[in-house]
Enzyme design. Structure first.
Site, PDB file in Angstrom:
ATOM      1  N   ASP A  16      56.493   1.280   7.921  1.00 37.69           N
ATOM      2  CA  ASP A  16      56.488   0.313   6.829  1.00 37.69           C
ATOM      3  C   ASP A  16      57.541   0.590   5.759  1.00 37.69           C
ATOM      4  OD1 ASP A  16      54.614  -1.355   7.965  1.00 37.69           O
ATOM      5  OD2 ASP A  16      52.923  -0.638   6.799  1.00 37.69           O
ATOM      6  N   GLY A  27      60.708   2.442   6.380  1.00 33.47           N
ATOM      7  CA  GLY A  27      62.050   2.377   6.973  1.00 33.47           C
ATOM      8  C   GLY A  27      62.379   1.029   7.583  1.00 33.47           C
ATOM      9  N   GLY A  62      60.813  -1.659   3.995  1.00 33.21           N
ATOM     10  CA  GLY A  62      61.090  -1.308   2.598  1.00 33.21           C
ATOM     11  C   GLY A  62      59.813  -1.255   1.788  1.00 33.21           C
ATOM     12  N   CYS A 106      58.672  -4.346  -0.729  1.00 29.59           N
ATOM     13  CA  CYS A 106      57.399  -5.035  -0.547  1.00 29.59           C
ATOM     14  C   CYS A 106      56.419  -4.798  -1.697  1.00 29.59           C
ATOM     15  CB  CYS A 106      56.754  -4.619   0.769  1.00 29.59           C
ATOM     16  SG  CYS A 106      57.724  -5.096   2.196  1.00 29.59           S
ATOM     17  N   GLY A 127      53.102  -7.161   4.352  1.00 32.74           N
ATOM     18  CA  GLY A 127      52.427  -8.178   5.152  1.00 32.74           C
ATOM     19  C   GLY A 127      50.958  -8.240   4.835  1.00 32.74           C
ATOM     20  N   TYR A 152      48.755  -5.711   4.746  1.00 32.72           N
ATOM     21  CA  TYR A 152      48.178  -4.554   4.064  1.00 32.72           C
ATOM     22  C   TYR A 152      48.677  -4.376   2.653  1.00 32.72           C
ATOM     23  CZ  TYR A 152      45.480  -2.489   7.714  1.00 32.72           C
ATOM     24  OH  TYR A 152      44.507  -2.252   8.635  1.00 32.72           O
ATOM     25  N   ASP A 153      47.768  -3.963   1.789  1.00 30.16           N
ATOM     26  CA  ASP A 153      48.112  -3.605   0.421  1.00 30.16           C
ATOM     27  C   ASP A 153      47.899  -2.101   0.275  1.00 30.16           C
ATOM     28  OD1 ASP A 153      47.117  -6.430   0.607  1.00 30.16           O
ATOM     29  OD2 ASP A 153      47.802  -6.487  -1.467  1.00 30.16           O
ATOM     30  N   ASP A 195      65.293  27.197  -1.797  1.00 28.27           N
ATOM     31  CA  ASP A 195      64.901  25.966  -2.454  1.00 28.27           C
ATOM     32  C   ASP A 195      64.298  25.069  -1.364  1.00 28.27           C
ATOM     33  OD1 ASP A 195      64.729  23.818  -4.096  1.00 28.27           O
ATOM     34  OD2 ASP A 195      66.884  23.456  -4.230  1.00 28.27           O
ATOM     35  N   HIS A 233      42.280   4.231  11.595  1.00 24.59           N
ATOM     36  CA  HIS A 233      41.492   3.100  11.131  1.00 24.59           C
ATOM     37  C   HIS A 233      40.764   2.423  12.284  1.00 24.59           C
ATOM     38  CE1 HIS A 233      41.199  -0.548   8.247  1.00 24.59           C
ATOM     39  NE2 HIS A 233      40.055  -0.197   8.763  1.00 24.59           N
TER      40      HIS A 233
END
Lengths: 633, 633
Positions: free
Chosen positions: A320, A322, A325, A329, A406, A408-409, A585, A596
């Site tokens: 979602d 790559g 964006g 979105c 789309g 999903y939030d 570093d 899900h």
């Protein structure tokens, strides 16, 4: 998954840039609207539209070297100049992927190189809209719709990335998948199954079409989630509740630098990563100085493989960030509902297909959270004649973004606690992506259906969500075991105890190495086979924790060019070099997953499920840093 | 660990009982003050003080049979009578443990039986105070204190249970451990190490005394956590923040039955378990009825083994519920600090040593929590010309209790969500139990010290906290694997996916079995060897999940008589019978653990760490039950 018409919403407000550009620059500030226009102008000058086809896919800040930023930060009061501002652009020019770096101070192109490797850049909105419109106007598609007895004007299409399944050659193609409205706005619950439309984005034409089978479109009944569409009576059992801060918020915002309680950090918007938190430091009352905790943190990738092997579904293994964006979105947050009354909002800017800046209003909200929790307490009854009770309520600072990819939030919260803890939570809500089915009752099902029957003719497909959150620490690491990258790949739940990042060169007065530890909340890992194509591309999900030596170019766990990537540029391949991480570093990558399995309660809209992790100070301070925090009046 | 003088605080308010006793009774209501006095009267009548030594250790409701309670609940509108009220008492009478059952309606003793098995009942406050006072007045102890150059009047002592390490015979003894105030109230940071005082509680005399070694008492500097004792300036960076409900709370309390949003449940206080939640049901709008979710839920045991093998520490493997009484150690909650402004409070009652009731004011608080979280949301941009955004903020109901078992403050929250989820969170704060040490810097340490140096001469000892929370479900269980108890013992993190409790006899309209699933948050298990004495006693910590067939007598995961128990009456031994659980009325036990490695930030008072679990509806409803919930104004 992405909605093709999103640009209608966003482009309403572009180009209102003049006022803000005067503000004091921070070297990590996102590109302003003015700078985005500058980029557009410079690229178009080199590649005039009359002679070239130019399509922007990513425009963002070309981050200055870490050492420059840190030295800028240390000397910012002495400085009057800013670090030079550069933009990095990924564009498709004449059907080739270009990587362009522009110096914004000198209006010059520093680098312009064609990328010939595998994979393609983020899809932009406009090409997705165009691809969907192609499908709807395509005569065989119209026939298919009519054959099903459906009305073409009620059909809505979305574009889906296709993944990679071992093909030798691949063009920039997407699949278009269509849904039926006709009485609902919950299009995701009404897929029109059996049709596969394949569009070549560079040629912008349909290159394959197949109508394999007809499956009933699930009913619209019960799919509406809008208040206005619910049958009365509505449920108004709860009375009003709100947060109140009569004296105003306790944080200050200076440009994009936030200061709250003992914390200071910088906030930026990136059209790929979304929310980027940088230069996080915390005040140490003992030392009377701000101490650095984290250089930069953001969501690097989201991998959502669906578990359905039918022809129209098998390829759905979305990245979602790559592919679509995560920032692009992001959606405007609604005051009082997405964020409480005491929230302050910030806007974000991105480049459209032709380089024109678009604005996402209220892309971030910042608020103080008082949940009624207790930061610390003690009741002492052990001392004769004395009643001692000291309680400090917990008040935290939350920075929130919501990205709607789309159906999903995703709700991303970065939460800062006065005790020194940083907590990251990802909430998942919105609409399931369901599959149409012939079944109306579970007892009819004899074959493998890869999901749960959620409503008549509706199967919720099992799938995973994996988030790679990248946090670049300024510490060097040491531990008894993790000397190289392979030592530090950790599958949680396999007996690992405390995951500590320590600096062996810096000790507390009592001689303990200063450090922070990772407190994971979810231990889900990918259940896919290692050699499955989708797992090769999403290999970062194999471990929950990875540590790599800091390398400015290693930012995207699923690779820079994720669409149709082949897994040759991922966190898993970089770390095969097994570089030393001890006393270096380092970058700590944490993968957070949801397996899900849909349940009926997820229909027609999913209650939020969340997971996350904490970074907790561990011998970083000499003692509890909140001892002197006054309780509220 | 427990403070000997706690009774001074609690007994201030006993015996104000008359008004409440008139309220409508629920068969699961805790015993009232009036009933506690009735118990005291009846027992003392049988065992007059002139002829017997009687000491009360537990008095609580003798729970009616589940079938009676459920039928009472179904017919409560028709009933005008109540179920008969019975009390269960555990008392030491003439140095024997008696189990007594009293019928409160007929004022008669139904059962009075002597318990001859292993283990002893919960310690009461008064005997702990007496034991500590014995030590302080003991000449060799006074000499030891003087020898260390300390002032006797600044010494405070606490009583510690001794565990069991294979001894054949054991009397009712405790160890007394002392601390030094002299400039601080944080006595736990100033242990007086090297002295072991052993007291026989039945004889109330010192039976062993040893002064083995002298270790410096850690400094008082930096140990104060009280606001008034902090050196100015204090930190007042945060402005006020509060929750406001202009129209009042949305819940109602009818006796001890709470109703809020779609939930209904009963709330009771028990001096052993603390907060007991019963008869939890949720309104199903589809069926227009309240549906049962959980019969009874409470914290069954807390196991806190310290990881220090020195002579004065090895035995410290506390069972905070069975040895000290999790309810008995509950503390009054402070309005505005322990609970937010919109909280409502309830009191709790217990029996003192002589049976006199004591009151814990504000032992529970109930409030609606609005954290700024999102219950569900979606922004739809896929439909041309429409902007759709529906967001429902999350508002939950919280029931809270805090139990301070000596140095530790346990915060227990039961949280109810409108989506049907029940979330239980245990927060751990308060003061570490530290060991005095000769070391003032980490570099001096060469031997195994079992902990972290937290301050000069102060070692924070590694230890675990395990909570067994018992939830008696009304469902019968089925799953592909869990047919018997041994199938259902689960160590989390070992690949188990979804933990679902389903009823095969009850299906949704679509044919899915109705169920709830367990969402664990912590996967910590005991790291002790299975055959270690302390692990035999705390064997419930070996698995995170246990399922047993419902058996009214199996309530306490560590056994009914936990003090000096030998592990012959625990969850682990009951379930050796490997009873069938498929299609039975079952009990789900969830063990929640913290492996606590202390860090300097935990000194001098620990920021809260929490863990918990959720029970989430899973095909329990036909669809998302919150669709009709109106968003706030």
């Amino acid at each position: 998954m992405f909605s093709v018409l999103r640009n209608l919403l966003f482009f309403l407000s572009f180009c209102i840039f003049s006022l803000l550009s005067a503000q004091k620059n921070h070297p990590l500030d996102s590109l302003t609207q003015f700078e985005l226009i500058q980029v557009q102008t410079i690229v178009k000058k080199s590649y005039p539209s009359s002679q070239h086809s130019v399509s922007f896919h990513y425009v963002g800040l070309d981050e200055p070297d870490k050492s420059l930023v840190l030295s800028w930060q240390s000397n910012r009061n002495q400085h009057d100049g800013n670090l030079s501002r550069r933009a990095t652009i990924i564009a498709r020019i004449d059907r080739k992927t270009h990587e362009i770096i522009i110096d914004l101070s000198s209006n010059s192109i520093l680098l312009d190189k064609v990328y010939n490797g595998h994979g393609y850049p983020i899809l932009n909105f406009e090409e997705q809209t165009a691809a969907s419109e192609l499908a709807i106007a395509y005569a065989p598609f119209v026939d298919s719709i009519k054959k099903r007895g459906l009305k073409v004007e009620e059909v809505v299409c979305l574009t889906f990335t296709i993944g990679w399944y071992g093909e030798k050659r691949s063009n920039r193609v997407v699949r278009v998948m269509c849904y039926y409205l006709d009485g609902t706005v919950n299009l995701y619950m009404r897929p029109i199954e059996g049709i596969t439309v394949t569009v070549d984005l560079d040629q912008m034409k349909i290159i394959a079409y197949r109508d394999r089978t007809t499956v009933p479109v699930p009913k619209s009944e019960g799919t509406e989630y809008r208040e206005a569409m619910q049958k009365p009576p509505l449920d108004s059992k709860l009375k009003g509740i709100t947060v109140s801060q009569p004296d105003g918020p306790s944080f200050t915002i200076d440009g994009h630098t936030l200061r709250w309680a003992n914390w200071e950090f910088h906030l930026a918007f990136d059209m790929r990563a979304g929310l980027v938190i940088s230069l996080v430091s915390i005040y140490d009352p003992e030392k009377d100085e701000n101490r650095r905790v984290m250089y930069r943190g953001f969501i690097s990738e989201l991998f959502v493989p669906y578990m359905d092997l039918t022809q129209e579904w098998y390829y759905r293994t979305f990245f979602d960030a790559g592919e679509y964006g995560f920032g692009l979105c992001a959606v405007p947050l609604e005051p009082l509902r997405d964020c409480p009354e005491n929230a302050v909002f910030m806007d974000g800017y991105f480049s459209g297909q032709d380089g024109t800046p678009g604005k996402i209003s209220n892309v971030f909200c910042i608020f103080e959270r008082y949940s009624g929790d207790i930061m610390w307490r003690h009741t002492e009854t052990g001392i004769s004649g004395k009643v001692i009770r000291e309680v400090r309520p917990e008040v935290n600072l939350v920075v929130r973004m919501v990205s709607t990819v789309g159906n999903y939030d995703y709700i991303v919260d970065w939460e800062f606690k006065q005790t020194g803890t940083v907590k990251v939570t990802v909430g998942l809500t919105g609409l399931l992506e369901v599959r149409g089915s012939v079944y109306t009752h579970k007892d009819q099902i004899q074959e493998e259906v890869y999901g749960t029957i959620l409503a008549e003719n509706t199967i919720g497909v099992h799938h995973d969500h994996f988030f790679a959150s990248k946090r670049k620490s300024y510490w060097t690491v040491i531990s008894e075991t993790a000397k190289t990258e392979s030592d530090a790949r950790i599958q949680l739940g396999s007996g690992a105890a405390e995951l500590l990042v320590m600096n062996p060169n810096k000790k507390t007065k009592l001689g303990n190495c200063v450090g922070y530890r990772l407190i994971p909340q979810s231990e889900a890992r990918s259940l896919l086979m290692d050699d499955a194509y989708e797992q090769i591309r999403g290999a970062f999900t194999e471990y929950n924790v990875w540590i790599t030596p800091y390398n400015k170019s290693e930012k995207w766990a699923g690779g820079l060019y994720t669409d149709q990537s082949r897994g040759d540029d991922t966190l898993a391949t970089w770390s095969l070099r097994n570089r030393e991480i001890e006393n270096r570093d380092i970058v700590l990558w944490y993968t957070l997953g949801f397996h899900h399995v849909p349940y009926q309660e997820d229909f027609p809209i999913m209650p939020t499920v969340s997971s996350g992790f904490e970074l907790r100070p561990s011998n970083f301070f000499e003692h509890n840093p909140t001892l002197k925090v006054k309780p509220p009046k």
